[in-house]
Design an enzyme around this catalytic site. Structure first.
Site, PDB file in Angstrom:
ATOM      1  N   SER A  78       0.861  -1.196   0.000  1.00 25.22           N
ATOM      2  CA  SER A  78       0.000   0.000   0.000  1.00 25.22           C
ATOM      3  C   SER A  78       0.886   1.232   0.000  1.00 25.22           C
ATOM      4  O   SER A  78       1.919   1.246   0.673  1.00 25.22           O
ATOM      5  CB  SER A  78      -0.885   0.058   1.253  1.00 25.22           C
ATOM      6  OG  SER A  78      -1.631   1.267   1.250  1.00 25.22           O
ATOM      7  N   TYR A 148      -7.003   6.338   2.201  1.00 30.09           N
ATOM      8  CA  TYR A 148      -6.115   5.435   2.942  1.00 30.09           C
ATOM      9  C   TYR A 148      -6.830   4.915   4.192  1.00 30.09           C
ATOM     10  O   TYR A 148      -6.922   3.708   4.414  1.00 30.09           O
ATOM     11  CB  TYR A 148      -4.855   6.194   3.335  1.00 30.09           C
ATOM     12  CG  TYR A 148      -3.793   5.376   4.027  1.00 30.09           C
ATOM     13  CD1 TYR A 148      -3.150   4.331   3.370  1.00 30.09           C
ATOM     14  CD2 TYR A 148      -3.389   5.676   5.329  1.00 30.09           C
ATOM     15  CE1 TYR A 148      -2.151   3.599   3.993  1.00 30.09           C
ATOM     16  CE2 TYR A 148      -2.386   4.950   5.959  1.00 30.09           C
ATOM     17  CZ  TYR A 148      -1.768   3.916   5.292  1.00 30.09           C
ATOM     18  OH  TYR A 148      -0.776   3.194   5.906  1.00 30.09           O
TER      19      TYR A 148
END
Ligand code: UDP
Length: 330
Positions: A78, A148
């Site tokens: 990520s 996020y």
């Protein structure tokens, strides 16, 4: 003796690469996966010669297949710096949601234990300090950090669902600010930003008035905590971080001391939804994993500074953030 096999996603990134090193040290067969958007092969270059290391250039938000048996999966793919996920918001959402779904499916099929990298960002701009795992957070879903934060919150939810519904063995680590060698010098995070500025002879940029706090954990401590969590039997989320809280202004002063720079501090606008305070409550990690951080900031910052100084000069000159233009955002 046959080696245990572990799949590590985000393997060419800051944390992923340290995890690869750790599991190689523990004599595992490491299958490393990364699509190299924010990761960098130079972080794992030294492992390619090993027969118990293999690398796959793959985006885990697409179907993931690996052949053979798997004992563990660590999902660390990520973007993780605010600058990165602002530039590639769709991929950030996809890797946390679709990527996690794919890997949970793989874990189920392989009967592997899976640990996901969650984050203190699930607490948002917290109204409770320090943050215990029971705190539900204060997140703005549609703010710049929402891509996020919400991907990570969804990731926790789907991981728990696979655990309770499918019986997959899962672990959830909530990682607080971490630093150390292999951070990207131009990823926009506060530590590489300050050190990069000091090394280039530029002024140091504090966002806001610098009264916001963070608590920085040295990478070796974090990796040890993750290792213990993976090997233990606790499946609810666990904070791993260093509770030594400091304001960004004090932190900046420490970097000035460390680097000996004679540049001044300049103040810039605080980014939207920048958390005012952040400090992990690590009571659970202490009692259940017998873990707590060992490396103090002085020591950790020295090691990290030496690493940045050792990089080729052209790395230092790359002040632009990584150019993600070539990646589509579908
Ligand atoms: N920050 C700063 N100057 C910089 C970069 C960041 O003052 O050049 C601040 C940022 O606004 C935040 C803190 O430092 O309050 C930590 O930022 P970082 O991006 O490292 O991580 P965060 O904890 O916000 O995800």
């Amino acid at each position: 003796m046959t080696r245990k096999r572990i799949l590590i996603t985000g393997a060419a990134g800051f944390l992923g690469s340290h995890l690869c090193d750790r599991f190689i040290q523990e004599n595992y067969h490491v299958l490393a996966m990364d699509n190299l958007i924010t990761g960098d092969l130079s972080n794992i270059e030294h492992l390619f010669e090993l027969e118990n290391f293999e690398f796959y250039n793959h985006d885990v938000s697409k179907f993931v297949h690996v052949s053979g048996h798997l004992d563990y999966i660590l999902h660390f793919a990520s973007p993780a710096s605010p600058i990165d996920y602002l530039k590639i918001p769709i991929q950030t959402l996809k890797v946390g949601s679709l990527g996690t779904h794919n890997l949970l499916g793989l874990a189920k099929a392989k009967k592997a234990r899976m640990l996901i990298a969650s984050t203190s960002e699930v607490y948002g701009d917290p109204n409770v300090n320090p943050q215990p795992e029971e705190y539900w957070g204060n997140v703005n879903p549609v703010g710049p950090r929402g891509v996020y934060d919400e991907a990570k919150r969804f990731q926790e939810a789907i991981t728990m669902a696979y655990h309770t519904f499918h019986g997959v063995e899962t672990r959830i680590v909530r990682i607080f600010n971490t630093y150390g060698p292999r951070m990207r010098l131009n990823d926009g995070r506060v530590l590489p930003a300050f050190i990069g500025q000091a090394l280039r002879g530029e002024d140091l940029t504090i966002f806001g008035d610098g009264s916001q706090t963070r608590s920085f954990c040295f990478v070796d401590d974090l990796i040890e905590g993750i290792y213990r969590l993976l090997m233990g039997d606790y499946s609810l989320p666990m904070n791993i971080g260093n509770p030594d809280e400091i304001t960004i202004r004090q932190f900046c002063e420490e970097i000035i001391q460390l680097t000996g720079t004679s540049q001044k501090i300049v103040y810039q606008d605080l980014p939207q939804d920048d958390p005012k305070q952040r400090r992990p409550d690590i009571t659970k990690a202490k009692s259940l994993l017998n873990w707590e951080p060992k490396v103090n900031r002085r020591e950790g910052l020295r090691i990290t500074y030496d690493y940045f100084k050792s990089l080729p000069k052209e790395n230092l000159e790359k002040t632009e953030h990584k150019d993600f233009a070539r990646y589509n955002t579908i």
